[in-house]
Scaffold this motif. Structure first.
Motif, short mmCIF file in Angstrom:
data_model
loop_
_atom_site.label_atom_id
_atom_site.label_comp_id
_atom_site.label_asym_id
_atom_site.label_seq_id
_atom_site.Cartn_x
_atom_site.Cartn_y
_atom_site.Cartn_z
N MET A 33 0.85 -1.19 0.00
CA MET A 33 0.00 0.00 0.00
C MET A 33 0.89 1.24 0.00
O MET A 33 1.79 1.35 0.82
CB MET A 33 -0.91 0.03 1.23
CG MET A 33 -1.95 -1.07 1.27
SD MET A 33 -3.11 -1.01 -0.11
CE MET A 33 -3.79 0.60 0.06
N GLU A 34 0.63 2.15 -0.94
CA GLU A 34 1.32 3.43 -0.99
C GLU A 34 0.31 4.53 -1.21
O GLU A 34 -0.68 4.35 -1.90
CB GLU A 34 2.34 3.46 -2.13
CG GLU A 34 3.61 2.70 -1.88
CD GLU A 34 4.65 2.91 -2.96
OE1 GLU A 34 4.38 3.61 -3.95
OE2 GLU A 34 5.75 2.36 -2.80
N GLU A 35 0.60 5.67 -0.62
CA GLU A 35 -0.23 6.85 -0.80
C GLU A 35 0.34 7.66 -1.96
O GLU A 35 1.54 7.62 -2.21
CB GLU A 35 -0.22 7.68 0.50
CG GLU A 35 -1.13 8.86 0.52
CD GLU A 35 -2.59 8.50 0.36
OE1 GLU A 35 -3.22 9.02 -0.57
OE2 GLU A 35 -3.11 7.70 1.15
N HIS A 36 -0.50 8.36 -2.69
CA HIS A 36 -0.03 9.18 -3.81
C HIS A 36 0.33 10.60 -3.38
O HIS A 36 1.19 11.23 -3.97
CB HIS A 36 -1.08 9.22 -4.92
CG HIS A 36 -1.36 7.87 -5.49
ND1 HIS A 36 -0.49 7.22 -6.33
CD2 HIS A 36 -2.40 7.03 -5.31
CE1 HIS A 36 -0.99 6.05 -6.67
NE2 HIS A 36 -2.14 5.90 -6.06
N GLY A 64 7.22 6.13 7.89
CA GLY A 64 5.99 6.18 7.10
C GLY A 64 6.15 7.03 5.85
O GLY A 64 5.68 6.67 4.77
N ILE A 65 6.85 8.16 5.97
CA ILE A 65 7.13 9.00 4.80
C ILE A 65 8.07 8.26 3.86
O ILE A 65 7.87 8.25 2.64
CB ILE A 65 7.74 10.36 5.24
CG1 ILE A 65 6.69 11.18 5.99
CG2 ILE A 65 8.27 11.13 4.03
CD1 ILE A 65 7.23 12.43 6.66
N LYS A 66 9.07 7.62 4.42
CA LYS A 66 10.04 6.87 3.62
C LYS A 66 9.36 5.79 2.77
O LYS A 66 9.73 5.57 1.63
CB LYS A 66 11.07 6.23 4.56
CG LYS A 66 12.16 5.46 3.89
CD LYS A 66 13.12 4.93 4.96
CE LYS A 66 14.16 4.03 4.39
NZ LYS A 66 15.04 3.50 5.44
N GLN A 67 8.34 5.17 3.32
CA GLN A 67 7.61 4.11 2.62
C GLN A 67 6.42 4.63 1.83
O GLN A 67 5.65 3.85 1.27
CB GLN A 67 7.14 3.06 3.62
CG GLN A 67 8.28 2.36 4.32
CD GLN A 67 7.82 1.53 5.50
OE1 GLN A 67 6.68 1.61 5.96
NE2 GLN A 67 8.73 0.72 6.02
N LYS A 68 6.23 5.96 1.79
CA LYS A 68 5.11 6.61 1.09
C LYS A 68 3.76 6.09 1.59
O LYS A 68 2.84 5.87 0.83
CB LYS A 68 5.22 6.40 -0.42
CG LYS A 68 6.48 6.95 -1.02
CD LYS A 68 6.52 6.69 -2.51
CE LYS A 68 7.83 7.19 -3.08
NZ LYS A 68 7.92 6.91 -4.50
N ARG A 69 3.65 5.94 2.89
CA ARG A 69 2.41 5.43 3.48
C ARG A 69 1.70 6.44 4.37
O ARG A 69 0.62 6.17 4.87
CB ARG A 69 2.70 4.17 4.29
CG ARG A 69 3.07 2.98 3.42
CD ARG A 69 3.34 1.77 4.26
NE ARG A 69 3.64 0.64 3.43
CZ ARG A 69 3.09 -0.55 3.60
NH1 ARG A 69 2.24 -0.77 4.57
NH2 ARG A 69 3.40 -1.54 2.79
N VAL A 70 2.30 7.59 4.61
CA VAL A 70 1.65 8.60 5.43
C VAL A 70 0.59 9.29 4.58
O VAL A 70 0.90 9.87 3.54
CB VAL A 70 2.65 9.63 6.00
CG1 VAL A 70 1.92 10.72 6.77
CG2 VAL A 70 3.67 8.94 6.88
N ALA A 71 -0.66 9.19 5.00
CA ALA A 71 -1.76 9.79 4.25
C ALA A 71 -1.90 11.28 4.61
O ALA A 71 -2.11 12.11 3.73
CB ALA A 71 -3.07 9.07 4.54
N TRP A 72 -1.79 11.60 5.89
CA TRP A 72 -1.93 12.98 6.32
C TRP A 72 -1.15 13.23 7.61
O TRP A 72 -0.88 12.31 8.37
CB TRP A 72 -3.38 13.39 6.51
CG TRP A 72 -4.19 12.51 7.42
CD1 TRP A 72 -4.99 11.46 7.06
CD2 TRP A 72 -4.28 12.59 8.86
NE1 TRP A 72 -5.55 10.89 8.18
CE2 TRP A 72 -5.14 11.56 9.28
CE3 TRP A 72 -3.72 13.42 9.81
CZ2 TRP A 72 -5.46 11.35 10.63
CZ3 TRP A 72 -4.03 13.21 11.15
CH2 TRP A 72 -4.91 12.19 11.53
N VAL A 73 -0.80 14.50 7.79
CA VAL A 73 -0.15 15.00 9.01
C VAL A 73 -0.90 16.26 9.39
O VAL A 73 -1.23 17.06 8.52
CB VAL A 73 1.35 15.34 8.75
CG1 VAL A 73 1.98 15.93 10.00
CG2 VAL A 73 2.11 14.13 8.28
N ARG A 74 -1.19 16.44 10.68
CA ARG A 74 -1.91 17.64 11.09
C ARG A 74 -1.23 18.33 12.26
O ARG A 74 -0.62 17.71 13.12
CB ARG A 74 -3.36 17.32 11.43
CG ARG A 74 -3.59 16.86 12.80
CD ARG A 74 -5.06 16.86 13.22
NE ARG A 74 -5.15 16.27 14.54
CZ ARG A 74 -5.03 16.96 15.66
NH1 ARG A 74 -4.83 18.25 15.64
NH2 ARG A 74 -5.09 16.35 16.83
#
Length: 137
Positions: free
Chosen positions: A37-40, A94-104
């Motif tokens: 799973m990766e986020e765009h 999570g950023i390294k794996q492109k899996r972070v969807a959002w940060v607030r």
């Protein structure tokens, strides 16, 4: 029968539910789970209600500075700085794996308490320099 088991296994690996890093109401980022799973886009949510997204394909580099308490990410010339505590290892990886969807960003200072492993104090976006700055002589 065996086909049904395979379908069940494949379906369980397709989960796209974000994993909360904190208790409900005090989440500061969300990571996708599931194999491959990766986020765009990385969505940045600001306390004033604005959201901004950056494409992971534009992520050129990023680093974690534990002394400054921040993660810097460069997206095609734009510098995104995430300031806070508890940023490593979950958010960084999570950023390294492109899996972070959002940060607030935190809405209130009261969200900074020992019960939160992670606290996002501020998110800053610095646009690229125009390149026409005058040098001092």
């Amino acid at each position: 029968m065996a086909e049904e088991s395979i379908d069940r296994i494949l379906e369980s690996r397709k989960k796209t539910e974000p994993v909360a890093s904190e208790a409900e109401g005090e989440k500061f980022f969300s990571i996708l789970v599931g194999e491959a799973m990766e986020e765009h886009f990385l969505e940045l949510q600001f306390r004033i209600g604005m959201q901004t997204c950056f494409s992971y394909t534009d992520l050129l580099w990023f680093n974690h500075d534990p002394e400054a308490g921040c993660i810097d990410c460069e997206f095609g010339g734009y510098m995104v700085t995430i300031k806070g505590r508890g940023l490593y290892p979950k958010l960084f990886h999570g950023i390294k794996q492109k899996r972070v969807a959002w940060v607030r960003e935190a809405d209130l200072e009261m969200e900074d308490h020992p019960g939160n492993d992670v606290y996002i104090e501020e998110i800053l976006i610095t646009p690229p320099s125009s390149g026409s700055s005058e040098e001092a002589t």
